[in-house]
Write a protein that holds these residues in place. Structure first.
Motif, PDB file in Angstrom:
ATOM      1  N   PRO A   1     -15.518  -9.462 -32.105  1.00 59.94           N
ATOM      2  CA  PRO A   1     -14.558  -9.786 -31.054  1.00 59.94           C
ATOM      3  C   PRO A   1     -14.894 -11.113 -30.353  1.00 59.94           C
ATOM      4  N   HIS A   2     -16.156 -11.479 -30.392  1.00 65.50           N
ATOM      5  CA  HIS A   2     -16.610 -12.765 -29.824  1.00 65.50           C
ATOM      6  C   HIS A   2     -15.956 -13.951 -30.546  1.00 65.50           C
ATOM      7  N   ASP A   3     -15.692 -13.779 -31.862  1.00 67.75           N
ATOM      8  CA  ASP A   3     -15.055 -14.856 -32.631  1.00 67.75           C
ATOM      9  C   ASP A   3     -13.601 -14.975 -32.184  1.00 67.75           C
ATOM     10  N   GLY A   4     -13.285 -16.096 -31.608  1.00 63.54           N
ATOM     11  CA  GLY A   4     -11.899 -16.321 -31.170  1.00 63.54           C
ATOM     12  C   GLY A   4     -11.643 -15.889 -29.744  1.00 63.54           C
ATOM     13  N   CYS A   5     -12.645 -15.385 -29.038  1.00 65.33           N
ATOM     14  CA  CYS A   5     -12.414 -14.998 -27.640  1.00 65.33           C
ATOM     15  C   CYS A   5     -12.177 -16.257 -26.814  1.00 65.33           C
ATOM     16  N   ILE A   6     -11.190 -16.201 -25.949  1.00 66.58           N
ATOM     17  CA  ILE A   6     -10.864 -17.389 -25.151  1.00 66.58           C
ATOM     18  C   ILE A   6     -11.915 -17.646 -24.067  1.00 66.58           C
ATOM     19  N   ARG A   7     -12.879 -16.755 -23.930  1.00 64.75           N
ATOM     20  CA  ARG A   7     -13.936 -16.926 -22.921  1.00 64.75           C
ATOM     21  C   ARG A   7     -15.211 -17.527 -23.513  1.00 64.75           C
ATOM     22  N   ASN A   8     -15.146 -17.998 -24.755  1.00 61.31           N
ATOM     23  CA  ASN A   8     -16.340 -18.530 -25.404  1.00 61.31           C
ATOM     24  C   ASN A   8     -16.969 -19.712 -24.662  1.00 61.31           C
ATOM     25  N   GLU A   9     -16.119 -20.531 -24.067  1.00 60.45           N
ATOM     26  CA  GLU A   9     -16.645 -21.686 -23.317  1.00 60.45           C
ATOM     27  C   GLU A   9     -17.530 -21.189 -22.158  1.00 60.45           C
TER      28      GLU A   9
ATOM     29  N   GLY B   1     -14.576 -16.725 -16.777  1.00 61.78           N
ATOM     30  CA  GLY B   1     -15.876 -16.082 -16.900  1.00 61.78           C
ATOM     31  C   GLY B   1     -16.025 -15.252 -18.150  1.00 61.78           C
ATOM     32  N   CYS B   2     -17.270 -15.212 -18.620  1.00 57.49           N
ATOM     33  CA  CYS B   2     -17.611 -14.363 -19.755  1.00 57.49           C
ATOM     34  C   CYS B   2     -18.035 -12.996 -19.221  1.00 57.49           C
ATOM     35  N   LEU B   3     -17.759 -11.958 -19.983  1.00 56.20           N
ATOM     36  CA  LEU B   3     -18.002 -10.584 -19.517  1.00 56.20           C
ATOM     37  C   LEU B   3     -19.298  -9.998 -20.083  1.00 56.20           C
ATOM     38  N   PHE B   4     -20.103 -10.875 -20.715  1.00 52.10           N
ATOM     39  CA  PHE B   4     -21.294 -10.386 -21.433  1.00 52.10           C
ATOM     40  C   PHE B   4     -22.446 -10.007 -20.504  1.00 52.10           C
ATOM     41  N   TYR B   5     -22.776 -10.860 -19.577  1.00 54.20           N
ATOM     42  CA  TYR B   5     -24.037 -10.700 -18.839  1.00 54.20           C
ATOM     43  C   TYR B   5     -23.967  -9.625 -17.758  1.00 54.20           C
TER      44      TYR B   5
ATOM     45  N   GLY C   1     -20.966  -5.821 -19.395  1.00 52.53           N
ATOM     46  CA  GLY C   1     -21.191  -4.965 -20.569  1.00 52.53           C
ATOM     47  C   GLY C   1     -20.435  -5.353 -21.820  1.00 52.53           C
ATOM     48  N   CYS C   2     -19.859  -6.555 -21.882  1.00 52.41           N
ATOM     49  CA  CYS C   2     -19.058  -6.899 -23.072  1.00 52.41           C
ATOM     50  C   CYS C   2     -19.915  -6.864 -24.335  1.00 52.41           C
ATOM     51  N   ARG C   3     -19.404  -6.169 -25.343  1.00 53.03           N
ATOM     52  CA  ARG C   3     -20.127  -6.042 -26.613  1.00 53.03           C
ATOM     53  C   ARG C   3     -19.497  -6.896 -27.709  1.00 53.03           C
ATOM     54  N   GLY C   4     -18.680  -7.871 -27.289  1.00 52.59           N
ATOM     55  CA  GLY C   4     -18.022  -8.747 -28.264  1.00 52.59           C
ATOM     56  C   GLY C   4     -18.976  -9.402 -29.249  1.00 52.59           C
ATOM     57  N   PRO C   5     -20.161  -9.855 -28.813  1.00 58.45           N
ATOM     58  CA  PRO C   5     -21.060 -10.520 -29.774  1.00 58.45           C
ATOM     59  C   PRO C   5     -21.908  -9.533 -30.580  1.00 58.45           C
ATOM     60  N   ILE C   6     -21.789  -8.227 -30.311  1.00 55.14           N
ATOM     61  CA  ILE C   6     -22.629  -7.242 -31.021  1.00 55.14           C
ATOM     62  C   ILE C   6     -21.782  -6.086 -31.588  1.00 55.14           C
TER      63      ILE C   6
HETATM   64  S1  SF4 Z   1     -19.201 -12.009 -24.659  1.00 57.00           S
HETATM   65 FE1  SF4 Z   1     -17.224 -10.962 -24.575  1.00 57.00          FE
HETATM   66  S2  SF4 Z   1     -16.060 -12.011 -22.948  1.00 57.00           S
HETATM   67 FE2  SF4 Z   1     -17.820 -13.312 -23.447  1.00 57.00          FE
HETATM   68  S3  SF4 Z   1     -16.998 -14.762 -24.958  1.00 57.00           S
HETATM   69 FE3  SF4 Z   1     -17.897 -13.052 -26.114  1.00 57.00          FE
HETATM   70  S4  SF4 Z   1     -16.246 -11.611 -26.467  1.00 57.00           S
HETATM   71 FE4  SF4 Z   1     -15.558 -13.021 -24.868  1.00 57.00          FE
END
Ligand code: SF4
Length: 307
Positions: free
Chosen positions: A189-197, A213-217, A220-225
Motif C-alpha cells: 500500500p506504500h507504493d503509490g501512496c500520496i503521503r510518500n513525500e 502527514g504520513c500515518l506510519f510513525y 499505526g499505518c502498515r502500508g510499508p509492511i
Molecule cells: S506509511 Fe502509510 S501513510 Fe505513510 S506513505 Fe506509507 S502507506 Fe502512506
C-alpha cells in the motif's frame, strides 16, 4: 463456457459484497463470460445437491471452485443445504481445475480461526502463517496449482477478477510463499501512496483524516509492511484508506486478527518495532535522523499554506 461454483464458510459475506461492486469488469460482465453455477447468497434456485451430483459424476466440469470464509470441521454448523462446508470441499476438491480462496478468512482462517473454541476452524490450506489448513499442505488441484490465495478483508474485486481471468485465459500466474498471485501481492500500500513525500521527510500526521502527514510513525499505518496494491488499484477507482487519512491495517496479512491496537505504532525507545520491508532498523534510524534535521519546508506546512 467455463463453470464456477462459489461456496461460503464462516464469513461476513464481505468478499461477495465487494465483488458486487466490481467495476472493471462489472459483475455481470465477468459472469457473462463465466457460468456461475451456484452462489449461496446470490443464487435464486437451490440446486446445489443436484449440481454436486452432476459434478461428482463428471456430467458438469468444474473449472473454478471459489471459497469465501473460514472452514470448520464441525459438521453441525455452517451448513449449505444438506452439506457442511467441509463435506462440500471434500466432495469437490479433486474435481475443480482451480480452487481460489477469497478473503483473509478463507486464506488464513482470520477472526473465526482465532476465536474458535475447539481449534476446528481453518483457512483452506493455511492457518494463519502455517501451511496447516483444512486441506493438506501438499494438496494440488487438477491444474497443478495449490489453493490460490487472494487475501484481504475484504478482497478488492479487481484482484479477484484479474486472477480469475488470467486463469480463464490459461495464463500462468506466479505465486508468493503464501500462494498469493505475485502480480497483485508484490506491491505494498506504500507504493503509490500520496503521503510518500511526508514519509520521506518524516512529517507525521497526528490525527486521522488530515490531508497532510504520513500515518506510519504515530497512527499505526502498515502500508510499508503489508502486501497489497491498495494505492495502485484504487478502491471504487478513486480512493484508499491512506488517501482518506486512515492507516492501512494490514488486512491482507496472516497476523491481521492477532494484532492489537490497530491505530497505534508500537515503539521501543522511540523506534518503531517494525520498519518498512527491505530497510534495516539502522538504516531507518539514520535516514529518519537526516530527514528530520534537514527538514522540508513544504511538508512542514498545511497544504493550503504552501506556495
Ligand atoms: S506509511 Fe502509510 S501513510 Fe505513510 S506513505 Fe506509507 S502507506 Fe502512506
Amino acid at each position: 463456457m467455463k463453470n464456477l461454483l462459489w461456496l461460503q464458510g464462516l464469513t461476513c459475506n464481505g468478499n461477495t459484497q465487494s465483488l458486487l461492486n466490481a467495476e472493471n469488469p462489472y459483475f455481470y460482465e465477468l459472469f457473462s463470460k463465466i457460468n456461475l453455477l451456484y452462489h449461496p447468497s446470490l443464487s435464486i434456485e437451490n440446486n446445489l445437491a443436484q449440481l454436486i451430483d452432476e459434478i461428482e459424476n463428471n456430467r458438469i466440469n468444474l473449472d473454478f471452485l471459489v471459497v469465501e470464509g473460514a472452514i470448520t470441521k464441525n459438521k453441525n454448523y455452517c451448513r449449505i443445504g444438506e452439506f457442511s462446508i467441509g463435506e462440500l470441499i471434500d466432495k469437490l476438491k479433486n474435481k475443480a481445475n482451480y480452487i481460489i480462496a477469497v478473503g483473509n478468512c478463507a486464506v488464513h482462517g482470520n477472526f473465526p480461526a482465532l476465536y474458535s473454541e475447539n481449534n476446528d476452524v481453518f483457512g483452506l490450506q493455511f492457518k494463519f502463517k502455517e501451511k496447516n489448513g483444512f486441506l493438506p499442505a501438499n494438496f494440488k488441484t487438477k491444474s497443478g496449482y495449490p489453493i490460490i490465495n487472494i487475501s484481504g478483508c475484504p478482497v478488492h474485486p479487481a484482484w479477484f477478477a484479474q486472477t480469475l481471468l488470467s486463469l480463464y485465459y490459461d495464463k500462468k500466474i506466479l505465486l508468493d510463499k503464501l500462494n498469493r498471485p505475485k502480480e497483485i501481492f508484490m506491491y505494498l500500500p506504500h507504493d503509490g501512496c500520496i503521503r510518500n513525500e511526508y514519509f520521506e521527510w518524516k512529517a507525521e500526521a497526528e490525527e486521522f483524516g488530515t490531508k497532510e502527514g504520513c500515518l506510519f510513525y504515530n497512527l499505526g499505518c502498515r502500508g510499508p509492511i503489508t502486501h497489497a496494491p491498495c494505492n495502485k488499484i484504487l478502491w471504487n477507482r478513486i480512493s484508499s484508506k491512506t488517501r482518506a487519512g486512515m492507516p492501512c491495517v494490514g488486512c491482507t496479512e496472516y497476523d491481521f486478527p492477532t494484532r492489537k491496537n490497530y491505530f497505534e505504532t508500537k515503539k521501543n525507545m522511540g523506534i518503531p518495532e517494525e520498519v518498512p520491508f527491505g530497510v534495516s532498523k539502522r538504516a531507518y534510524i539514520m535516514i529518519s535522523g537526516v530527514a528530520k534535521t534537514l527538514k522540508n519546508e513544504r511538508t512542514s506546512k498545511k497544504l493550503e499554506e504552501t506556495d
